[in-house]
Design a protein around this motif. Structure first.
Motif, PDB file in Angstrom:
ATOM      1  N   CYS A  71     -27.182 -73.995  40.249  1.00 18.00           N
ATOM      2  CA  CYS A  71     -26.578 -73.584  38.978  1.00 18.00           C
ATOM      3  C   CYS A  71     -26.738 -74.695  37.954  1.00 18.00           C
ATOM      4  O   CYS A  71     -26.567 -75.878  38.263  1.00 18.00           O
ATOM      5  CB  CYS A  71     -25.092 -73.281  39.191  1.00 18.00           C
ATOM      6  SG  CYS A  71     -24.215 -72.827  37.680  1.00 18.00           S
ATOM      7  N   ILE A  72     -27.054 -74.298  36.717  1.00 20.49           N
ATOM      8  CA  ILE A  72     -27.149 -75.250  35.614  1.00 20.49           C
ATOM      9  C   ILE A  72     -26.518 -74.639  34.370  1.00 20.49           C
ATOM     10  O   ILE A  72     -26.582 -73.426  34.162  1.00 20.49           O
ATOM     11  CB  ILE A  72     -28.621 -75.651  35.348  1.00 20.49           C
ATOM     12  CG1 ILE A  72     -28.696 -76.811  34.351  1.00 20.49           C
ATOM     13  CG2 ILE A  72     -29.461 -74.465  34.888  1.00 20.49           C
ATOM     14  CD1 ILE A  72     -30.043 -77.502  34.326  1.00 20.49           C
ATOM     15  N   SER A 103     -27.095 -69.634  36.321  1.00 18.97           N
ATOM     16  CA  SER A 103     -26.814 -70.484  35.162  1.00 18.97           C
ATOM     17  C   SER A 103     -25.584 -69.959  34.441  1.00 18.97           C
ATOM     18  O   SER A 103     -25.154 -68.815  34.635  1.00 18.97           O
ATOM     19  CB  SER A 103     -28.001 -70.498  34.195  1.00 18.97           C
ATOM     20  OG  SER A 103     -28.201 -69.216  33.623  1.00 18.97           O
ATOM     21  N   GLY A 107     -27.778 -72.651  30.082  1.00 21.53           N
ATOM     22  CA  GLY A 107     -28.549 -73.008  31.263  1.00 21.53           C
ATOM     23  C   GLY A 107     -29.686 -72.048  31.531  1.00 21.53           C
ATOM     24  O   GLY A 107     -30.697 -72.423  32.147  1.00 21.53           O
ATOM     25  N   SER A 108     -29.562 -70.819  31.053  1.00 24.95           N
ATOM     26  CA  SER A 108     -30.641 -69.842  31.247  1.00 24.95           C
ATOM     27  C   SER A 108     -31.916 -70.265  30.515  1.00 24.95           C
ATOM     28  O   SER A 108     -33.022 -69.905  30.931  1.00 24.95           O
ATOM     29  CB  SER A 108     -30.192 -68.450  30.784  1.00 24.95           C
ATOM     30  OG  SER A 108     -29.731 -68.500  29.448  1.00 24.95           O
ATOM     31  N   LEU A 111     -33.636 -72.494  32.963  1.00 21.59           N
ATOM     32  CA  LEU A 111     -34.238 -71.693  34.032  1.00 21.59           C
ATOM     33  C   LEU A 111     -35.516 -71.013  33.538  1.00 21.59           C
ATOM     34  O   LEU A 111     -36.527 -70.966  34.249  1.00 21.59           O
ATOM     35  CB  LEU A 111     -33.254 -70.627  34.533  1.00 21.59           C
ATOM     36  CG  LEU A 111     -32.008 -71.108  35.279  1.00 21.59           C
ATOM     37  CD1 LEU A 111     -31.206 -69.901  35.782  1.00 21.59           C
ATOM     38  CD2 LEU A 111     -32.354 -72.039  36.439  1.00 21.59           C
ATOM     39  N   THR A 124     -26.867 -65.346  28.251  1.00 25.25           N
ATOM     40  CA  THR A 124     -26.772 -66.706  27.722  1.00 25.25           C
ATOM     41  C   THR A 124     -25.713 -66.724  26.627  1.00 25.25           C
ATOM     42  O   THR A 124     -25.108 -65.686  26.319  1.00 25.25           O
ATOM     43  CB  THR A 124     -28.145 -67.170  27.182  1.00 25.25           C
ATOM     44  OG1 THR A 124     -28.114 -68.587  26.965  1.00 25.25           O
ATOM     45  CG2 THR A 124     -28.524 -66.467  25.888  1.00 25.25           C
ATOM     46  N   THR A 152     -26.523 -64.867  35.918  1.00 27.64           N
ATOM     47  CA  THR A 152     -26.398 -65.691  34.716  1.00 27.64           C
ATOM     48  C   THR A 152     -25.151 -65.302  33.938  1.00 27.64           C
ATOM     49  O   THR A 152     -24.832 -64.126  33.791  1.00 27.64           O
ATOM     50  CB  THR A 152     -27.638 -65.544  33.819  1.00 27.64           C
ATOM     51  OG1 THR A 152     -27.925 -64.149  33.626  1.00 27.64           O
ATOM     52  CG2 THR A 152     -28.849 -66.201  34.456  1.00 27.64           C
TER      53      THR A 152
END
Length: 224
Positions: A71-72, A103, A107-108, A111, A124, A152
């Motif tokens: 995960c980011i 994410s 973060g998306s 990705l 997002t 996401t």
């Protein structure tokens, strides 16, 4: 829960990230039975988030085990790192074997730049939807989008909903509900302006200007 499968989860940190993007799902994930959570960055040095918080990673990219969930998140400082080859390379490597690639918020974008959202729908932050679309991703306006093994979340506070969605997928509805109850997650915001559709164009434009100013300050800090 006795006999539950153990999952290894990796949360990617970086300078200028929005702390709640990761801290919200981390809080949910910490309630998972027998879970192993790695807080990841290139080094073990403190990472300063875009709200000034200092956070510590406990695992480097180099010694990270194979993850079940990666995960980011996003952040005002994301522009300074979104083309970082080391970050994107790490995402690609872990994404090639992870059960779930996930994410929160911006973060998306990371990705997508790592090539992990090709052919997938993704959510997002509302202010980044156009940028995500320009990267060839089918943009979702849902608070949490689940498209096969890509999960996401929308902007910042969607991290709790995102975390509970993953809890349901990994451990089932009862565990997810127990975690929600323990967190007393029962939102009742004082204003009904939490999405651009509800806020109206005037407030959206003011918010965009405000965010651009904050992002410029964050970029100036990272450059200095």
């Amino acid at each position: 829960m006795a006999g539950a499968q153990k999952y290894i989860i990796g949360l990617v940190f970086y300078p200028g990230m929005t702390s709640l993007d990761i801290l919200a799902p981390q809080q949910v994930f910490s309630g998972f039975p027998d879970v192993q959570i790695h807080r990841l960055w290139k080094t073990l040095d403190p990472v300063k988030t875009d709200d000034g918080m200092m956070v510590l990673s406990d695992t480097t990219f180099g010694n990270c085990p194979r993850l079940d969930v990666i995960c980011i998140g996003g952040g005002l400082g994301m522009a300074a790192v979104e083309d970082d080859p080391e970050i994107l390379g790490f995402l690609r490597t872990q994404g090639s074997t992870a059960k779930f690639i996930t994410s929160v918020c911006g973060g998306s974008i990371l990705l997508a730049k790592a090539g992990l959202l090709e052919g997938y729908r993704a959510a997002t932050h509302w202010a980044l939807r156009e940028q995500l679309a320009q990267l060839g991703v089918e943009v979702s306006t849902k608070r949490v989008e689940v498209d096969r093994n890509r999960i996401t979340g929308g902007g910042v506070t969607a991290g709790i909903d995102f975390g509970l969605t993953i809890a349901n997928i990994l451990y089932g509805e009862e565990i997810a509900k127990i975690i929600q109850l323990l967190l007393e997650y029962n939102p009742a915001p004082p204003f009904d302006t939490g999405s651009p559709e509800k806020a109206g164009s005037e407030l959206v434009n003011k918010a965009l200007f405000f965010m651009q100013e904050l992002s410029s300050l964050e970029l100036a800090k990272s450059a200095g």
